[in-house]
Design a protein around this motif. Structure first.
Motif, mmCIF file in Angstrom:
data_model
loop_
_atom_site.group_PDB
_atom_site.id
_atom_site.type_symbol
_atom_site.label_atom_id
_atom_site.label_comp_id
_atom_site.label_asym_id
_atom_site.label_seq_id
_atom_site.Cartn_x
_atom_site.Cartn_y
_atom_site.Cartn_z
ATOM 1 N N ARG A 94 0.841 -1.187 0.000
ATOM 2 C CA ARG A 94 0.000 0.000 0.000
ATOM 3 C C ARG A 94 0.879 1.241 0.000
ATOM 4 O O ARG A 94 2.010 1.227 0.491
ATOM 5 C CB ARG A 94 -0.940 0.012 1.199
ATOM 6 C CG ARG A 94 -0.247 0.057 2.530
ATOM 7 C CD ARG A 94 -1.285 0.151 3.648
ATOM 8 N NE ARG A 94 -0.655 0.330 4.943
ATOM 9 C CZ ARG A 94 -1.327 0.579 6.059
ATOM 10 N NH1 ARG A 94 -2.636 0.658 6.010
ATOM 11 N NH2 ARG A 94 -0.698 0.746 7.202
ATOM 12 N N PRO A 95 0.371 2.333 -0.585
ATOM 13 C CA PRO A 95 1.187 3.550 -0.709
ATOM 14 C C PRO A 95 1.321 4.302 0.611
ATOM 15 O O PRO A 95 0.584 4.056 1.564
ATOM 16 C CB PRO A 95 0.403 4.379 -1.734
ATOM 17 C CG PRO A 95 -1.020 3.948 -1.542
ATOM 18 C CD PRO A 95 -0.958 2.485 -1.194
ATOM 19 N N VAL A 96 2.265 5.243 0.645
ATOM 20 C CA VAL A 96 2.457 6.092 1.818
ATOM 21 C C VAL A 96 1.346 7.139 1.890
ATOM 22 O O VAL A 96 0.810 7.424 2.968
ATOM 23 C CB VAL A 96 3.836 6.769 1.769
ATOM 24 C CG1 VAL A 96 4.022 7.721 2.946
ATOM 25 C CG2 VAL A 96 4.941 5.720 1.767
ATOM 26 N N LEU A 97 1.016 7.729 0.750
ATOM 27 C CA LEU A 97 -0.128 8.642 0.643
ATOM 28 C C LEU A 97 -1.211 7.938 -0.162
ATOM 29 O O LEU A 97 -0.962 7.490 -1.282
ATOM 30 C CB LEU A 97 0.270 9.951 -0.044
ATOM 31 C CG LEU A 97 1.254 10.870 0.701
ATOM 32 C CD1 LEU A 97 1.605 12.072 -0.156
ATOM 33 C CD2 LEU A 97 0.682 11.315 2.037
ATOM 34 N N ASP A 98 -2.395 7.866 0.408
ATOM 35 C CA ASP A 98 -3.454 7.053 -0.197
ATOM 36 C C ASP A 98 -4.655 7.923 -0.583
ATOM 37 O O ASP A 98 -5.464 8.302 0.265
ATOM 38 C CB ASP A 98 -3.872 5.957 0.792
ATOM 39 C CG ASP A 98 -4.773 4.926 0.168
ATOM 40 O OD1 ASP A 98 -5.049 5.029 -1.047
ATOM 41 O OD2 ASP A 98 -5.214 4.005 0.893
ATOM 42 N N MET A 100 -3.971 13.922 9.790
ATOM 43 C CA MET A 100 -3.471 12.789 9.004
ATOM 44 C C MET A 100 -3.492 11.521 9.844
ATOM 45 O O MET A 100 -3.178 11.551 11.039
ATOM 46 C CB MET A 100 -2.038 13.063 8.530
ATOM 47 C CG MET A 100 -1.894 14.213 7.557
ATOM 48 S SD MET A 100 -2.671 13.885 5.966
ATOM 49 C CE MET A 100 -1.682 12.497 5.379
ATOM 50 N N ASP A 101 -3.831 10.410 9.206
ATOM 51 C CA ASP A 101 -3.847 9.120 9.899
ATOM 52 C C ASP A 101 -3.505 8.022 8.902
ATOM 53 O O ASP A 101 -4.276 7.759 7.965
ATOM 54 C CB ASP A 101 -5.226 8.870 10.520
ATOM 55 C CG ASP A 101 -5.281 7.541 11.292
ATOM 56 O OD1 ASP A 101 -4.208 7.095 11.751
ATOM 57 O OD2 ASP A 101 -6.377 6.974 11.412
ATOM 58 N N ASP A 102 -2.326 7.423 9.070
ATOM 59 C CA ASP A 102 -1.915 6.285 8.254
ATOM 60 C C ASP A 102 -1.951 6.602 6.759
ATOM 61 O O ASP A 102 -2.433 5.810 5.949
ATOM 62 C CB ASP A 102 -2.809 5.084 8.562
ATOM 63 C CG ASP A 102 -2.170 3.773 8.105
ATOM 64 O OD1 ASP A 102 -0.930 3.737 7.960
ATOM 65 O OD2 ASP A 102 -2.918 2.801 7.893
ATOM 66 N N GLY A 103 -1.432 7.768 6.386
ATOM 67 C CA GLY A 103 -1.328 8.125 4.977
ATOM 68 C C GLY A 103 -2.594 8.642 4.351
ATOM 69 O O GLY A 103 -2.647 8.854 3.131
ATOM 70 N N LYS A 104 -3.603 8.889 5.138
ATOM 71 C CA LYS A 104 -4.866 9.401 4.627
ATOM 72 C C LYS A 104 -5.270 10.661 5.388
ATOM 73 O O LYS A 104 -4.840 10.876 6.521
ATOM 74 C CB LYS A 104 -5.969 8.350 4.757
ATOM 75 C CG LYS A 104 -5.710 7.073 3.967
ATOM 76 C CD LYS A 104 -6.849 6.078 4.165
ATOM 77 C CE LYS A 104 -6.582 4.785 3.398
ATOM 78 N NZ LYS A 104 -7.682 3.790 3.587
ATOM 79 N N VAL A 105 -6.119 11.481 4.751
ATOM 80 C CA VAL A 105 -6.670 12.640 5.438
ATOM 81 C C VAL A 105 -7.871 12.161 6.248
ATOM 82 O O VAL A 105 -8.919 11.831 5.698
ATOM 83 C CB VAL A 105 -7.102 13.725 4.440
ATOM 84 C CG1 VAL A 105 -7.780 14.878 5.173
ATOM 85 C CG2 VAL A 105 -5.889 14.240 3.665
#
Length: 587
Positions: free
Chosen positions: A348-352, A542-547
């Motif tokens: 999975r990506p760092v920014l999702d 931010m939380d685990d690469g998501k807004v």
């Protein structure tokens, strides 16, 4: 690869071409002297003719002087060409490194780049001068000496040929065996340099935790690795010289045996010719020894050339488009379904799938636990990395459409551990704008609340800063870095936890100055203290690469559990640690 590296001789091409010419002149004189020695013995010494001795001796003196001149000039021009090549290689490598994106830099360790710029270039320099001088001198010497030896006596000269074949075969064997060993050796140098760099950079931490013994052990281990790799290579090379010496002694014995036989029994060889054959034998075999040295130097340099070539040919992953935009209209920012990962093969990506809309001039807070990708998020804005999917827009244009230098000049980033360079405070601040006036420098310092401590120094803005800013406190260093960023007069200012080392009162003063003095600049503030972002126009959670959420302080307090828990911890229990509100890795 070799062709690419030789392009860096450039203005030293004439010196590089002159070197073998002078070396060949030296060889020519050395090849004439044995012929003159033969005549000196046969026509002068044995005939008791002093006039002949003087005449031939004069010719020998002239040849020696001309040969000496050729050797000296060959050394001078060879040194000039090799040093010039080394200078240009370092310059080209350093220039190319400056164009690297973070993704490119991630491929090479800092210690590895230092080794390539120093040790590897030195290896190539030494090999180049060896090839220029001995690489031309040795083969010409062997060919001419062989021809003249066969002209004197074919039977005896044939011994030289067989000796040469044996030596060349052995050197080829050594070359094949040692090449991979030298490649391993250079990697060991990288590891050792990395250990030294890490130790020196973090020396305060080492001493604070009394880890000197551990660091010594780690250094010894790295040094031992170099020792083993070098020893393995040297063991192979160590056989070269004894083998060469053995071949030389055998040739001398054979020349003596067959020469004496042909002089005494057959009378087909004169004493002078035998002396010449001895001279040519030594010339041939010494040239082959030089060949061995060249082989060793080239073997060492091949691994270095490959490593230098990798840096020279590395292309930055971030480049301008065909028609780049050279003006950023405003500081508005938009993320459109952005996806990014450092490792393209990760699950999975760092920014999702990030979607954000930030208006020009807004102050935006960014909160999140360690590993929530806060720093990665803001790195997309100035194209320190490029997105894998989606778009990042600044001023209504995709950041990829801007000239790279233009977008980075309009996006100032202040990191938590930003670096100061050796020089005065004013010189450090002018990294933001080299043409800034004294008044502009002082205004930027005032906005960053740095003027209050700068003016207390005896030399004020001319106070010398040690490398890395080691003679100022962490809070002072951060404020100087903020002032440096403000001198750029950016349309977007990013503070990546860059007030963590200043007290809350100073932090508040800095934010107030930003709000009042640069209202048109878009400000993104990544912080660990919720007090640093409470008064922002809006806050990104931010939380685990998501807004996880995006809104004002009041809105988030009403609807977002993560934000509410962080607020209660810091204003209630006062822990001040976001990581207790959520778990994660590193940014």
């Amino acid at each position: 690869m070799v062709k690419r590296l030789l392009q860096e001789t450039k203005e030293y091409t004439a010196a590089a071409l002159a070197t073998p010419v002078f070396m060949i002149l030296e060889v020519a004189m050395e090849m004439i002297i044995p012929l003159l020695v033969a005549d000196l013995v046969d026509k002068g010494v044995e005939a008791g003719n002093m006039s002949e001795i003087y005449r031939i001796g004069g010719y020998m003196l002239i040849c020696a002087v001309v040969g000496l001149f050729g050797g000296v000039m060959g050394a001078v021009y060879g040194s000039k060409a090799s040093a010039g090549l080394a200078k240009n290689l370092r310059k080209k490598m350093f220039e190319n490194i400056q164009t690297f994106s973070f993704e490119n830099i991630d491929k090479f360790s800092t210690a590895g780049l230092v080794t390539r710029l120093t040790t590897d270039v030195t290896n190539v320099q030494n090999a180049f001068i060896m090839v220029l001088r001995m690489g031309f001198r040795a083969p010409v010497t062997v060919i001419v000496a062989m021809v003249l030896s066969f002209r004197i006596n074919v039977h005896i000269a044939s011994n030289f040929f067989f000796a040469m074949v044996i030596i060349l075969a052995f050197m080829t064997f050594v070359l094949i065996k040692t090449r991979p060993l030298f490649e391993i050796l250079m990697k060991k140098y990288d590891d050792l340099n990395a250990s030294v760099q890490e130790n020196v950079t973090g020396i305060r931490v080492v001493k604070a935790y009394v880890r000197e013994a551990f660091e010594k052990t780690k250094f010894v281990k790295g040094s031992q690795g170099i020792y083993k790799a070098a020893t393995a290579a040297e063991k192979m090379i160590a056989f070269t010289m004894p083998m060469m010496s053995a071949v030389i002694y055998v040739c001398i014995i054979l020349i003596s045996w067959f020469g004496a036989h042909e002089i005494v029994i057959e009378g087909t060889l004169t004493t002078g010719e035998l002396v010449s054959l001895f001279s040519y034998c030594m010339n041939i075999l010494m040239s082959l020894m030089f060949f061995a040295m060249i082989f060793i130097m080239v073997t060492m340099s091949v691994a270095s050339m490959k490593r230098i070539y990798e840096v020279l040919e590395e292309k930055t992953t971030i480049t301008n488009g065909e028609n780049p935009i050279y003006e950023v209209p405003d500081g508005s920012i938009q993320f459109k379904d952005v996806v990014f990962g450092y490792n393209k093969t990760a699950e999975r990506p760092v920014l999702d799938h990030i979607n954000l809309q930030i208006n020009s001039g807004e102050t935006i807070g960014v909160l999140g636990g360690t590993g929530s990708a806060k720093t990665t998020l803001v790195s997309m804005i100035s194209r320190l990395y490029d997105v894998d999917e989606g778009e990042v827009l600044v001023g209504g244009n995709n950041v990829k459409d801007y000239d790279v230098e233009t977008i980075r000049n309009q996006v100032a980033v202040v990191l938590q551990n930003n670096v100061l360079f050796s020089g005065t405070i004013a010189e450090n601040l002018r990294w933001g704008d080299k043409d800034a006036t004294d008044e502009e420098v002082k205004r930027a310092a005032k906005l960053a609340c740095a003027d209050e401590f700068i003016e207390k120094f005896p030399d004020g803005y001319n106070t010398h800063i040690e490398q890395g800013g080691t003679n100022v406190s962490g809070g002072q260093r951060q404020r100087l870095c903020i002032a440096r960023a403000l001198l750029k007069k950016p349309k977007i200012l990013i503070l990546d936890d860059s007030t963590s080392a200043v007290d809350t009162a100073t932090d508040a003063s800095i934010r107030r100055a930003f709000r009042e003095e640069i209202p048109g600049t878009t400000k993104l503030i990544i912080a660990q203290r919720i007090s640093s972002v409470m008064d922002a126009d809006r806050i990104i959670v931010m939380d685990d690469g998501k807004v996880n959420d995006f809104g004002t302080h009041e809105e988030l307090m009403a609807r977002n559990e993560i934000y509410k828990e962080i607020y209660e911890q810091q204003t209630g229990a006062g822990s001040g640690d976001f990581d207790k509100a959520q778990e994660g890795g590193e940014d």
